[in-house]
Design an enzyme around this catalytic site. Structure first.
Site, PDB file in Angstrom:
ATOM      1  CE  LYS A 173      -1.970  -1.888   3.344  1.00 57.91           C
ATOM      2  NZ  LYS A 173      -2.928  -1.720   4.934  1.00 57.91           N
ATOM      3  CB  THR A 207      -7.281   7.787   7.099  1.00 56.80           C
ATOM      4  OG1 THR A 207      -6.311   7.969   7.604  1.00 56.80           O
ATOM      5  CG2 THR A 207      -7.553   8.585   6.165  1.00 56.80           C
ATOM      6  N   GLY A 209      -9.171   2.861  10.220  1.00 56.14           N
ATOM      7  CA  GLY A 209     -10.048   1.583  10.211  1.00 56.14           C
ATOM      8  C   GLY A 209      -9.442   1.223   8.575  1.00 56.14           C
ATOM      9  CB  THR A 210      -7.467   2.960   5.381  1.00 58.35           C
ATOM     10  OG1 THR A 210      -6.572   3.432   6.196  1.00 58.35           O
ATOM     11  CG2 THR A 210      -8.374   4.434   5.927  1.00 58.35           C
ATOM     12  N   GLY A 211      -6.671   0.161   6.980  1.00 55.04           N
ATOM     13  CA  GLY A 211      -6.450  -1.098   6.365  1.00 55.04           C
ATOM     14  C   GLY A 211      -6.901  -1.566   6.813  1.00 55.04           C
ATOM     15  CB  CYS A 212      -9.568  -3.144   8.931  1.00 57.57           C
ATOM     16  SG  CYS A 212      -8.199  -2.682  10.924  1.00 57.57           S
TER      17      CYS A 212
END
Length: 274
Positions: A173, A207, A209-212
């Site tokens: 990412k 942003t 929790g974007t990765g989850c």
């Protein structure tokens, strides 16, 4: 039959990340979400205030309860917290032939550590070799490879190191790379192929929790039978809408909008709107 997805991760009582974000994403992408909770966090948009790990034997009791009854189509892991939990989960998942998406959660948006220091070796040794797709952001990739990543060339080199640790594919990412004017993620294969996925950068602090959410969206796509490229394209679209159509909730790093992807499809009259 509706696909069954499974998340193995920590609980975010604020609802923006972790188990809660994963289940919202699974639901929005029309899969039946199940969960194994590895830790309880007292957190909100301002930060993580306390963490209580779930005993590893109870983590496995949850995992057995799911796998003994449900035909799970895809699994993702998030916050695993301790070396004991990582080793126990890895040992149990070795017995399965289910696509595994690993989000190597280490640090919360507010800076709190979500992975014990000694757990890093356990993750590299036991969990990463099981990964179908590993989804690190730049800070996580730096921790795993013990390198500094500031340029796109650094990203390529880190991905090569991560592939040597056993995952079938790495989606790096790129949100932290200033050299990229767009938000560009790169998918690396063992045969040297690289696919890129770009979207507009959104100027927002919301942003959390974007990765989850991104890794959960990939998991849902894989469970639904999409190939990896299709699953990542859908996940990229899902997270773009989730970030750009913000909710304005909380006083810190607010959560993303899990409704936004399907709302956008409905507005266009897309027959695939869920």
């Amino acid at each position: 039959m509706i696909p069954v997805t499974l998340t193995i991760a920590g609980s975010d009582c604020g609802g923006g990340a972790g188990i809660q974000a994963d289940l919202k994403t699974f639901q929005e992408l029309q899969t039946f979400g199940t969960s194994v909770i590895t830790a309880l966090t007292a957190q909100n948009t301002l930060g993580v205030h306390d963490v209580q790990a779930v005993p590893s034997d109870f983590v496995i009791a949850q995992l057995n309860a799911i796998l003994d009854d449900f035909d799970v189509s895809a699994i993702k892991t998030g916050m695993l917290f301790s070396s004991d939990i990582i080793r126990a989960v890895s040992e149990r998942l070795q017995q399965e032939k289910i696509p595994l998406i690993i989000d190597p959660v280490m640090i919360a948006k507010g800076g709190a550590t979500l992975l014990k220091t000694e757990a890093m070796d356990a993750m590299i040794t036991h969990l990463l070799p099981l990964a179908t797709i590993l989804t690190p952001n730049i800070p996580e990739a730096e921790q795993l490879t013990n390198t500094k990543i500031t340029t796109i060339d650094d990203v390529h080199q880190a991905a090569a190191l991560l592939l040597q640790m056993g995952p079938e594919m790495i989606i790096m990412k790129g949100g932290h790379i200033a050299e990229d004017h767009a938000a560009t993620d790169r998918l690396y294969f063992k045969d040297g192929r690289v696919l890129t996925y770009s979207s507009q950068r959104i100027a927002t602090k919301d942003t959390h929790g974007t990765g989850c959410t991104f890794s959960a969206a990939i998991t849902a796509g894989i469970a639904y039978g999409l190939n990896v490229d299709e699953a990542i394209k859908q996940a990229k679209d899902f997270i773009f809408h989730a970030i750009s159509d913000g909710l304005g909730i909380g006083h810190g790093h607010g959560p993303t909008n899990h409704f936004a992807f399907n709302n956008a499809l409905r507005k266009t009259g897309d027959p695939d709107a869920h």
